[in-house]
Design a protein around this motif. Structure first.
Motif, PDB file in Angstrom:
ATOM      1  N   PHE B 136       0.943  -1.140  -0.097  1.00 31.52           N
ATOM      2  CA  PHE B 136      -0.059  -0.268   0.027  1.00 31.52           C
ATOM      3  C   PHE B 136       1.055   1.409   0.008  1.00 31.52           C
ATOM      4  N   LEU B 137       2.024   1.199   1.002  1.00 33.93           N
ATOM      5  CA  LEU B 137       2.988   2.568   0.800  1.00 33.93           C
ATOM      6  C   LEU B 137       3.544   2.668  -0.283  1.00 33.93           C
ATOM      7  N   SER B 138       4.060   2.344  -0.925  1.00 32.97           N
ATOM      8  CA  SER B 138       4.913   1.452  -2.027  1.00 32.97           C
ATOM      9  C   SER B 138       3.869   2.274  -3.284  1.00 32.97           C
ATOM     10  N   CYS B 139       2.155   2.419  -2.588  1.00 30.37           N
ATOM     11  CA  CYS B 139       2.199   2.723  -4.551  1.00 30.37           C
ATOM     12  C   CYS B 139       1.447   3.864  -3.955  1.00 30.37           C
ATOM     13  N   PHE B 140       0.720   3.974  -2.268  1.00 24.30           N
ATOM     14  CA  PHE B 140       0.340   5.296  -2.928  1.00 24.30           C
ATOM     15  C   PHE B 140       0.580   6.058  -3.190  1.00 24.30           C
ATOM     16  N   PHE B 141       2.039   7.186  -2.445  1.00 28.76           N
ATOM     17  CA  PHE B 141       2.547   7.999  -2.873  1.00 28.76           C
ATOM     18  C   PHE B 141       2.148   8.254  -4.096  1.00 28.76           C
ATOM     19  N   PRO B 142       3.060   7.242  -5.313  1.00 34.53           N
ATOM     20  CA  PRO B 142       2.967   7.803  -6.522  1.00 34.53           C
ATOM     21  C   PRO B 142       1.862   8.058  -7.123  1.00 34.53           C
ATOM     22  N   MET B 143       0.541   6.768  -7.646  1.00 36.30           N
ATOM     23  CA  MET B 143      -0.671   7.082  -7.425  1.00 36.30           C
ATOM     24  C   MET B 143      -0.944   8.484  -6.717  1.00 36.30           C
ATOM     25  N   THR B 144      -1.304   9.097  -5.918  1.00 40.84           N
ATOM     26  CA  THR B 144      -1.435  10.107  -5.773  1.00 40.84           C
ATOM     27  C   THR B 144      -1.095  11.460  -6.659  1.00 40.84           C
ATOM     28  N   LEU B 145       0.914  11.218  -7.073  1.00 38.67           N
ATOM     29  CA  LEU B 145       1.092  12.516  -7.461  1.00 38.67           C
ATOM     30  C   LEU B 145       1.066  12.196  -8.853  1.00 38.67           C
ATOM     31  N   PHE B 146       0.805  11.237  -9.347  1.00 36.57           N
ATOM     32  CA  PHE B 146       0.267  10.978 -11.012  1.00 36.57           C
ATOM     33  C   PHE B 146      -0.587  11.607 -11.039  1.00 36.57           C
ATOM     34  N   THR B 147      -2.106  11.121 -10.932  1.00 32.43           N
ATOM     35  CA  THR B 147      -3.992  11.876 -10.620  1.00 32.43           C
ATOM     36  C   THR B 147      -3.155  13.778 -10.744  1.00 32.43           C
ATOM     37  N   MET B 148      -2.358  13.498  -9.292  1.00 30.18           N
ATOM     38  CA  MET B 148      -2.219  15.529  -9.259  1.00 30.18           C
ATOM     39  C   MET B 148      -2.326  15.967  -9.999  1.00 30.18           C
ATOM     40  N   SER B 149      -1.259  15.512 -10.674  1.00 28.03           N
ATOM     41  CA  SER B 149      -0.519  16.099 -11.400  1.00 28.03           C
ATOM     42  C   SER B 149      -1.273  15.801 -13.002  1.00 28.03           C
ATOM     43  N   GLY B 150      -1.972  15.147 -12.914  1.00 31.80           N
ATOM     44  CA  GLY B 150      -3.127  14.499 -14.702  1.00 31.80           C
ATOM     45  C   GLY B 150      -4.388  15.336 -14.760  1.00 31.80           C
ATOM     46  N   VAL B 151      -4.527  15.653 -13.014  1.00 31.91           N
ATOM     47  CA  VAL B 151      -5.598  17.141 -12.467  1.00 31.91           C
ATOM     48  C   VAL B 151      -4.926  17.880 -12.919  1.00 31.91           C
ATOM     49  N   ALA B 152      -4.609  18.438 -12.651  1.00 36.52           N
ATOM     50  CA  ALA B 152      -3.623  19.518 -12.812  1.00 36.52           C
ATOM     51  C   ALA B 152      -2.774  20.415 -14.143  1.00 36.52           C
ATOM     52  N   SER B 153      -2.844  19.495 -15.225  1.00 36.37           N
ATOM     53  CA  SER B 153      -2.237  19.219 -16.449  1.00 36.37           C
ATOM     54  C   SER B 153      -3.128  19.798 -17.184  1.00 36.37           C
ATOM     55  N   ILE B 154      -4.966  19.370 -16.580  1.00 30.98           N
ATOM     56  CA  ILE B 154      -5.858  19.544 -18.311  1.00 30.98           C
ATOM     57  C   ILE B 154      -5.723  20.585 -18.568  1.00 30.98           C
ATOM     58  N   ARG B 155      -6.242  21.119 -19.280  1.00 30.96           N
ATOM     59  CA  ARG B 155      -6.446  22.135 -20.363  1.00 30.96           C
ATOM     60  C   ARG B 155      -7.676  23.035 -19.474  1.00 30.96           C
ATOM     61  N   PRO B 156      -7.060  24.898 -19.287  1.00 35.93           N
ATOM     62  CA  PRO B 156      -8.390  25.071 -18.782  1.00 35.93           C
ATOM     63  C   PRO B 156      -9.399  25.069 -19.625  1.00 35.93           C
ATOM     64  N   THR B 157      -8.609  25.305 -21.273  1.00 33.67           N
ATOM     65  CA  THR B 157     -10.406  25.305 -21.841  1.00 33.67           C
ATOM     66  C   THR B 157     -11.263  24.116 -21.274  1.00 33.67           C
ATOM     67  N   PHE B 158     -11.058  22.968 -21.732  1.00 35.63           N
ATOM     68  CA  PHE B 158     -12.060  21.994 -21.035  1.00 35.63           C
ATOM     69  C   PHE B 158     -12.476  22.193 -20.328  1.00 35.63           C
ATOM     70  N   ILE B 159     -12.284  22.537 -18.635  1.00 35.81           N
ATOM     71  CA  ILE B 159     -13.207  22.896 -18.284  1.00 35.81           C
ATOM     72  C   ILE B 159     -13.425  24.241 -17.358  1.00 35.81           C
ATOM     73  N   ARG B 160     -13.513  25.134 -18.797  1.00 34.23           N
ATOM     74  CA  ARG B 160     -14.269  26.773 -18.865  1.00 34.23           C
ATOM     75  C   ARG B 160     -15.247  25.963 -19.676  1.00 34.23           C
ATOM     76  N   VAL B 161     -14.896  24.978 -21.108  1.00 37.60           N
ATOM     77  CA  VAL B 161     -16.222  24.163 -21.848  1.00 37.60           C
ATOM     78  C   VAL B 161     -17.357  23.772 -20.807  1.00 37.60           C
ATOM     79  N   ALA B 162     -16.533  23.350 -19.618  1.00 39.14           N
ATOM     80  CA  ALA B 162     -18.186  22.127 -18.784  1.00 39.14           C
ATOM     81  C   ALA B 162     -18.941  23.232 -18.149  1.00 39.14           C
ATOM     82  N   GLU B 163     -18.414  24.811 -17.522  1.00 32.08           N
ATOM     83  CA  GLU B 163     -18.983  25.491 -17.061  1.00 32.08           C
ATOM     84  C   GLU B 163     -19.591  26.140 -17.407  1.00 32.08           C
ATOM     85  N   ASN B 164     -19.386  26.186 -18.696  1.00 33.99           N
ATOM     86  CA  ASN B 164     -20.367  27.242 -20.154  1.00 33.99           C
ATOM     87  C   ASN B 164     -21.144  26.362 -19.990  1.00 33.99           C
ATOM     88  N   PHE B 165     -21.225  25.098 -20.086  1.00 36.03           N
ATOM     89  CA  PHE B 165     -22.970  24.027 -20.327  1.00 36.03           C
ATOM     90  C   PHE B 165     -23.343  23.968 -19.385  1.00 36.03           C
TER      91      PHE B 165
END
Lengths: 270, 262
Positions: B136-165
């Motif tokens: 669990f320990l060996s997987c938890f931290f890298p998984m968190t960081l990969f997910t976080m950077s995945g979310v942080a690198s979402i193009r802002p346009t994708f979020i804006r479009v979602a808010e727009n609709f």
């Protein structure tokens, strides 16, 4: 026909919009050498009114704040001073009635064309009606048969068409387009221009369109506003009544074109 | 006819490509054993390892060990995925949470899971729990960081479009944020599955009396080097298989779009 409406308040009122921001880059920007932490004024007291149903074109040099102004009108950004009202309501956040087609690709690449359309059509509650509507809109933009394609399987022009279809199916009162055809080749651009005019004639909506192409603005706009370079003020606010299709070489338009070039500091219209 | 034969020939040689290095390694290994430079008790011959592998398989011991190891990896890995992915999503979308938790995670991440062994034994006793905890320990931290950077690198346009609709918060998470971050989440899942398989062998050498790690340790204690190497071969093969499985996942349409984007 406009005499009746001219007494009333315009649909979109842009009242004294000023936008300032603190420079956050430590490396100065090349064009104007703004230093870190200096206050930059992008938009300076912009006031424009736009009547319902207008095809409104905003032109200006790059970096003048056209996109910022459009984002403020659509509710994605807030002004430092001033306010925007649409139909008498002050704009504070984006709304499904005011759909924005962004400069960069806004289709969701993990969804098929059909699934992307569903995002736009979410207000149509009945699933059968929704599917029919999606079919119709895709056919209108010439994408019938591409429902199950992913965006990366389409050409640049087709992707833009799909995005316009996704915006139109939401039946917005105002459609915002920020240089939507900038990345397309010349012929595709002309075609899209014509299609937008047709869409504007077909749907009762106001279109706010940014372009850096002055000819494009004169070709399609009912109202053309020219912004100067930063800090931007309204340099010209022209209403055009010529019917479509317009001859860009006609004396009237050629004169306007010269005037716009002059206002932008380009003394010869090439 | 001749062309067809050439085509088949080319296909056959392409098929063989991944195996050449392995074949050469085994031949070299056999050659070294034949010269007698290294005594058999410190390097068993490939034939002896194959013999050992056969014995372990036919006695059923190998199968039991593999199942025991996979069982622990599965538990630790899924527990990590179920907690790390939601945490990464929250950290990626809410800047305050990210700024608060990121330093702690960055501090804990470089500590090898093996350093936790003493504490794991005190907290969880003997048996499966401490091993699962280490996975669990060996997987938890890298998984968190990969997910976080995945979310942080979402193009802002994708979020804006979602808010727009006018997408609801739920729709925004399920239809936009999660799918947009999925390619990086899957990369994280692939990397951490490799790590988990790496850590399980060490974990099984301390706290338990089953699994591939224990098999190797036990064989060493009885000086059966053929079993030790046979265990290593099986670990390598299963690791390879798990990675191939994850590569499959990376080719799903929901994941591959990011690589195809222009």
């Amino acid at each position: 026909m406009e005499a009746v409406n001219s007494e009333e308040v315009a649909m979109i009122q842009i009242e004294g919009i000023t936008k300032q921001y603190r420079e956050r880059r430590t490396i100065p920007r090349t064009p104007d050498h703004t230093k870190f932490n200096e206050t930059v004024t992008v938009l300076d007291d912009i006031t424009i009114s736009i009547e319902k149903g207008t095809f409104f074109c905003l032109v200006g040099p790059s970096g003048c704040g056209k996109s910022t102004l459009l984002r403020i009108i659509a509710g994605f950004d807030s002004p430092t001073r001033g306010r925007v009202t649409i139909d008498g309501m002050e704009i504070t956040s984006p709304s499904p009635e005011h759909i924005f087609v962004f400069q960069e690709d806004g289709l969701y690449p993990w969804l098929t064309v059909h699934e992307n359309m569903e995002i736009g059509a979410k207000r149509i509650e009945d699933p059968v009606n929704r599917a029919t509507a999606i079919e119709e809109y895709l056919e209108m933009v010439g994408l019938a048969g591409f429902e199950s394609h992913y965006p990366h399987q389409l050409s640049g022009g087709m992707r833009r068409r799909a995005e316009v279809a996704r915006a139109l199916i939401a039946s917005p009162k105002v459609l915002f387009m920020d240089e939507p055809f900038g990345a397309l080749d010349f012929a595709t651009r002309l075609q899209m221009r014509e299609e937008m005019l047709n869409a504007h004639a077909m749907f009762p909506m106001t279109i706010l369109f940014i372009t850096h192409d002055i000819d494009e603005a004169l070709q399609i706009g009912d109202q053309v506003v020219v912004l100067g370079s930063r800090p931007s003020k309204v340099k010209m606010d022209i209403k055009l009544h010529q019917p479509h299709p317009r001859d860009i070489a006609s004396p009237e338009l050629a004169e306007l074109r010269r005037e716009i070039y002059y206002q932008l500091g380009l003394h010869t219209a090439l | 006819m001749k062309r067809q034969f050439q085509k088949i020939n080319r296909k056959a040689s392409m098929f063989m490509e991944p195996f050449w290095a392995i074949i050469i390694m085994v031949l070299l290994w056999q050659a070294v054993v034949w010269t007698g430079a290294i005594p058999a008790y410190s390097l068993p011959s490939p034939a002896a390892v194959a013999q050992g592998l056969w014995e372990l398989t036919s006695s059923g011991r190998l199968f039991k060990s593999v199942v025991a190891s996979l069982f622990r990896v599965t538990w630790g890995y899924y527990l990590a995925a179920l907690t790390a992915i939601p945490l990464g999503l929250v950290m990626g979308t809410i800047p305050v949470v990210r700024r608060t938790l990121n330093p702690l995670i960055q501090f804990l991440r470089p500590i090898s899971p093996l350093a936790w062994i003493p504490l794991a034994l005190i907290w969880f006793g003997i048996g499966d729990p401490p091993a699962i905890f280490l996975i669990f320990l060996s997987c938890f931290f890298p998984m968190t960081l990969f997910t976080m950077s995945g979310v942080a690198s979402i193009r802002p346009t994708f979020i804006r479009v979602a808010e727009n609709f006018g997408l609801s918060r739920r729709e925004k998470y399920l239809r936009i944020i999660l799918p947009a971050a999925l390619p990086e989440i899957v990369t994280g899942l692939r990397v951490t599955l490799g790590t988990a398989w790496l850590v399980i062998v060490a974990a099984e050498m301390i706290a338990v009396k089953s699994g591939l790690g224990f098999l190797i340790l036990d064989a060493r204690n009885s000086l059966r080097m053929d079993y030790v190497v046979a265990g290593m071969v099986v670990i390598g093969l299963i690791g390879l298989l798990l990675d191939l499985l994850m590569q499959r996942m990376e080719r799903l349409p929901a994941v591959i779009w990011k690589r195809l984007e222009r």
